[in-house]
Design a protein around this motif. Sequence first.
Motif, PDB file in Angstrom:
ATOM      1  N   ALA A 248      41.947 -15.974   8.013  1.00 24.44           N
ATOM      2  CA  ALA A 248      41.409 -15.463   6.747  1.00 24.44           C
ATOM      3  C   ALA A 248      40.030 -16.051   6.511  1.00 24.44           C
ATOM      4  CB  ALA A 248      42.337 -15.807   5.574  1.00 24.44           C
ATOM      5  N   ASP A 249      39.286 -15.444   5.585  1.00 26.75           N
ATOM      6  CA  ASP A 249      38.000 -16.003   5.153  1.00 26.75           C
ATOM      7  C   ASP A 249      37.626 -15.321   3.836  1.00 26.75           C
ATOM      8  OD1 ASP A 249      35.839 -17.629   5.113  1.00 26.75           O
ATOM      9  OD2 ASP A 249      34.847 -16.778   6.874  1.00 26.75           O
ATOM     10  N   GLY A 250      36.709 -15.959   3.105  1.00 22.72           N
ATOM     11  CA  GLY A 250      36.267 -15.426   1.824  1.00 22.72           C
ATOM     12  C   GLY A 250      34.869 -14.830   1.915  1.00 22.72           C
ATOM     13  N   ILE A 251      34.570 -13.899   1.008  1.00 20.09           N
ATOM     14  CA  ILE A 251      33.246 -13.282   0.904  1.00 20.09           C
ATOM     15  C   ILE A 251      32.960 -13.033  -0.580  1.00 20.09           C
ATOM     16  CG2 ILE A 251      33.303 -12.180   3.176  1.00 20.09           C
ATOM     17  CD1 ILE A 251      34.097  -9.571   1.780  1.00 20.09           C
TER      18      ILE A 251
ATOM     19  N   GLN B 282      50.206 -26.036  -0.296  1.00 20.63           N
ATOM     20  CA  GLN B 282      50.919 -24.758  -0.327  1.00 20.63           C
ATOM     21  C   GLN B 282      50.384 -23.764   0.694  1.00 20.63           C
ATOM     22  OE1 GLN B 282      51.566 -23.219  -4.410  1.00 20.63           O
ATOM     23  NE2 GLN B 282      50.671 -25.146  -5.131  1.00 20.63           N
ATOM     24  N   GLY B 283      49.240 -24.069   1.301  1.00 17.16           N
ATOM     25  CA  GLY B 283      48.707 -23.170   2.301  1.00 17.16           C
ATOM     26  C   GLY B 283      47.290 -22.715   1.987  1.00 17.16           C
ATOM     27  N   ARG B 284      46.928 -21.540   2.504  1.00 17.32           N
ATOM     28  CA  ARG B 284      45.573 -21.028   2.328  1.00 17.32           C
ATOM     29  C   ARG B 284      45.425 -20.301   0.992  1.00 17.32           C
ATOM     30  NH1 ARG B 284      46.571 -19.461   7.827  1.00 17.32           N
ATOM     31  NH2 ARG B 284      45.108 -20.422   9.304  1.00 17.32           N
ATOM     32  N   TYR B 285      44.214 -20.356   0.461  1.00 15.27           N
ATOM     33  CA  TYR B 285      43.887 -19.554  -0.723  1.00 15.27           C
ATOM     34  C   TYR B 285      42.384 -19.304  -0.748  1.00 15.27           C
ATOM     35  CZ  TYR B 285      42.434 -23.941  -3.001  1.00 15.27           C
ATOM     36  OH  TYR B 285      41.808 -25.129  -3.318  1.00 15.27           O
ATOM     37  N   LEU B 286      41.992 -18.232  -1.424  1.00 14.90           N
ATOM     38  CA  LEU B 286      40.585 -17.913  -1.627  1.00 14.90           C
ATOM     39  C   LEU B 286      40.175 -18.460  -2.989  1.00 14.90           C
ATOM     40  CD1 LEU B 286      40.521 -14.214  -0.347  1.00 14.90           C
ATOM     41  CD2 LEU B 286      39.872 -16.287   0.904  1.00 14.90           C
ATOM     42  N   ARG B 287      39.171 -19.339  -2.998  1.00 12.36           N
ATOM     43  CA  ARG B 287      38.740 -19.991  -4.241  1.00 12.36           C
ATOM     44  C   ARG B 287      37.405 -19.429  -4.692  1.00 12.36           C
ATOM     45  NH1 ARG B 287      35.304 -23.904  -5.740  1.00 12.36           N
ATOM     46  NH2 ARG B 287      34.734 -24.397  -3.585  1.00 12.36           N
ATOM     47  N   ARG B 288      37.318 -19.199  -6.004  1.00 16.17           N
ATOM     48  CA  ARG B 288      36.065 -18.709  -6.592  1.00 16.17           C
ATOM     49  C   ARG B 288      35.000 -19.803  -6.516  1.00 16.17           C
ATOM     50  NH1 ARG B 288      37.150 -18.111 -12.367  1.00 16.17           N
ATOM     51  NH2 ARG B 288      36.467 -20.285 -12.433  1.00 16.17           N
ATOM     52  N   ALA B 289      33.885 -19.497  -5.885  1.00 17.89           N
ATOM     53  CA  ALA B 289      32.780 -20.446  -5.789  1.00 17.89           C
ATOM     54  C   ALA B 289      31.686 -20.158  -6.790  1.00 17.89           C
ATOM     55  CB  ALA B 289      32.190 -20.420  -4.369  1.00 17.89           C
ATOM     56  N   GLN B 290      31.768 -19.007  -7.452  1.00 14.95           N
ATOM     57  CA  GLN B 290      30.722 -18.596  -8.382  1.00 14.95           C
ATOM     58  C   GLN B 290      31.356 -17.764  -9.494  1.00 14.95           C
ATOM     59  OE1 GLN B 290      27.414 -15.484  -7.458  1.00 14.95           O
ATOM     60  NE2 GLN B 290      26.630 -17.467  -6.807  1.00 14.95           N
ATOM     61  N   ASP B 291      31.064 -18.125 -10.750  1.00 14.62           N
ATOM     62  CA  ASP B 291      31.622 -17.391 -11.879  1.00 14.62           C
ATOM     63  C   ASP B 291      31.092 -15.960 -11.901  1.00 14.62           C
ATOM     64  OD1 ASP B 291      32.998 -19.602 -12.677  1.00 14.62           O
ATOM     65  OD2 ASP B 291      31.532 -20.231 -14.172  1.00 14.62           O
ATOM     66  N   GLY B 292      31.863 -15.098 -12.499  1.00 13.27           N
ATOM     67  CA  GLY B 292      31.437 -13.708 -12.631  1.00 13.27           C
ATOM     68  C   GLY B 292      32.485 -12.912 -13.372  1.00 13.27           C
ATOM     69  N   LEU B 293      32.157 -11.661 -13.686  1.00 13.67           N
ATOM     70  CA  LEU B 293      33.078 -10.744 -14.348  1.00 13.67           C
ATOM     71  C   LEU B 293      33.399  -9.589 -13.410  1.00 13.67           C
ATOM     72  CD1 LEU B 293      31.497 -10.400 -17.920  1.00 13.67           C
ATOM     73  CD2 LEU B 293      33.523 -11.723 -17.309  1.00 13.67           C
ATOM     74  N   LEU B 294      34.647  -9.164 -13.434  1.00 11.86           N
ATOM     75  CA  LEU B 294      35.033  -7.935 -12.745  1.00 11.86           C
ATOM     76  C   LEU B 294      35.082  -6.844 -13.805  1.00 11.86           C
ATOM     77  CD1 LEU B 294      35.784  -6.755 -10.014  1.00 11.86           C
ATOM     78  CD2 LEU B 294      38.194  -7.113 -10.609  1.00 11.86           C
ATOM     79  N   ARG B 295      34.204  -5.869 -13.679  1.00 12.22           N
ATOM     80  CA  ARG B 295      34.040  -4.868 -14.721  1.00 12.22           C
ATOM     81  C   ARG B 295      35.225  -3.915 -14.776  1.00 12.22           C
ATOM     82  NH1 ARG B 295      28.242  -2.346 -14.058  1.00 12.22           N
ATOM     83  NH2 ARG B 295      28.028  -2.521 -16.310  1.00 12.22           N
ATOM     84  N   ALA B 296      35.430  -3.332 -15.932  1.00 12.65           N
ATOM     85  CA  ALA B 296      36.521  -2.377 -16.118  1.00 12.65           C
ATOM     86  C   ALA B 296      36.379  -1.231 -15.125  1.00 12.65           C
ATOM     87  CB  ALA B 296      36.512  -1.853 -17.552  1.00 12.65           C
TER      88      ALA B 296
END
Length: 416
Positions: free
Chosen positions: A367-370, A380-394
């Motif tokens: 796995a990897d993040g983008i 607990q294993g692998r996870y994708l961590r937020r490195a930069q704040d942001g909004l996911l628009r509606a």
Amino acid sequence: MPPRSRPASQGSRIDRVLLRCRRLAAVCGLLLLAACERATPPLPNDAYVWQRRWTPALVQALNDSAAMLRSWRVLAAELRADGVWFDAAPDLAALAASGRPVVLVLRLDGRVGDLGEAGIAERAAATLAAWRGAGITLAGLEIDYDCATARLPAYAALLASLKPHLPPGLPLSITALPTWLNSPALAGLLAVPDETVLQVHAVLNPAQGLLFDPKRARAWLDAYARRTDKPWRVALPAYGSRVAWDEHGRIAAIESERPALMPGDRSAELLVAPDALAAFVRALDHEPPAGLTGIVWFRLPTQADTRAWSLPTWRAVLARQPLAPALTVAANPPGPGGARDVLLANRGNADTPLPFAVRLDPRCDAADGINGYTLEYDRQGRYLRRAQDGLLRAGAERAIGWIRCDCATPSLHVQP
């Protein structure tokens, strides 16, 4: 004759009837009070149209949102720090077609020392005449000058010289800053314009990581209400900014209108969550400070403006509708080599902060993040961590990584 006494049974019946009448009157009073509270209209909405480039997406947003707004406040030109005017060149035909009154805004860079009263008056008169000739209903002229507190007397003199040159009956308004609240010169400044707009966003040091602080904003509003006896509005944010610092901790750049690459060793996104602003607006509707007559939103969002709220979210806040984001995460079908994209989706009507982490299925062997997410490990294993704040628009989707798993339906879990 002596008065007759009532039988005990008749008296008790009368008392019960009176008690029921009193209870009914109390209930009616409460219902009437609740109805009056519900009937209190929300504060009207204006919007700043501050974009330097008028794109098809901006014109579409103008058309789609006009019915929800009292008026537009449109940037017409800016006097830069070097004393040269920059013309924003808005689409006058689109403004006229929107059917909303327009407040023409001239911005003066806060670093401008020589205000050049005659030149500003000439610019204002010529632009007002051109806009009126284009069929626009003018609702006022606004001056936006974020000057230092020491410059307030000079600013008041500029406004006093400008006001006689305006068309008869056209209101003059200005923007005001919380940093002016303790100045003795503020009273003289506020005596000149007909209306003011208090800006309570983007006034804190960006190093604090805040674009808007509700508690401070409310304190500023209450303090401002004590300083002015004229109608005023408050400017609230519907956007975010990216701030970059250099290696010495100095601000290298601030970007609010496009997701550009910026100089600086480190950067951060300054965001205002829509639900936080919605709560703030509800409180203002319920208990507005003295003299507050409306809200001016900065700035009109468009579908192409990735640093502003989505149009559905903004319109929901304007209409005082409940905000309901609906965040989901899923993996696409396998592509070449067996890799699957990990997609976040927001199926609700409200933009929502990106989740802190997405926990990956332990059966995934790679796995990897983008797009602002990085791959991390814990017990607990692998996870994708937020490195930069942001909004996911509606209504939007965002790929945050990829996985490779042997299972047909990988298990993925969002951690707020």
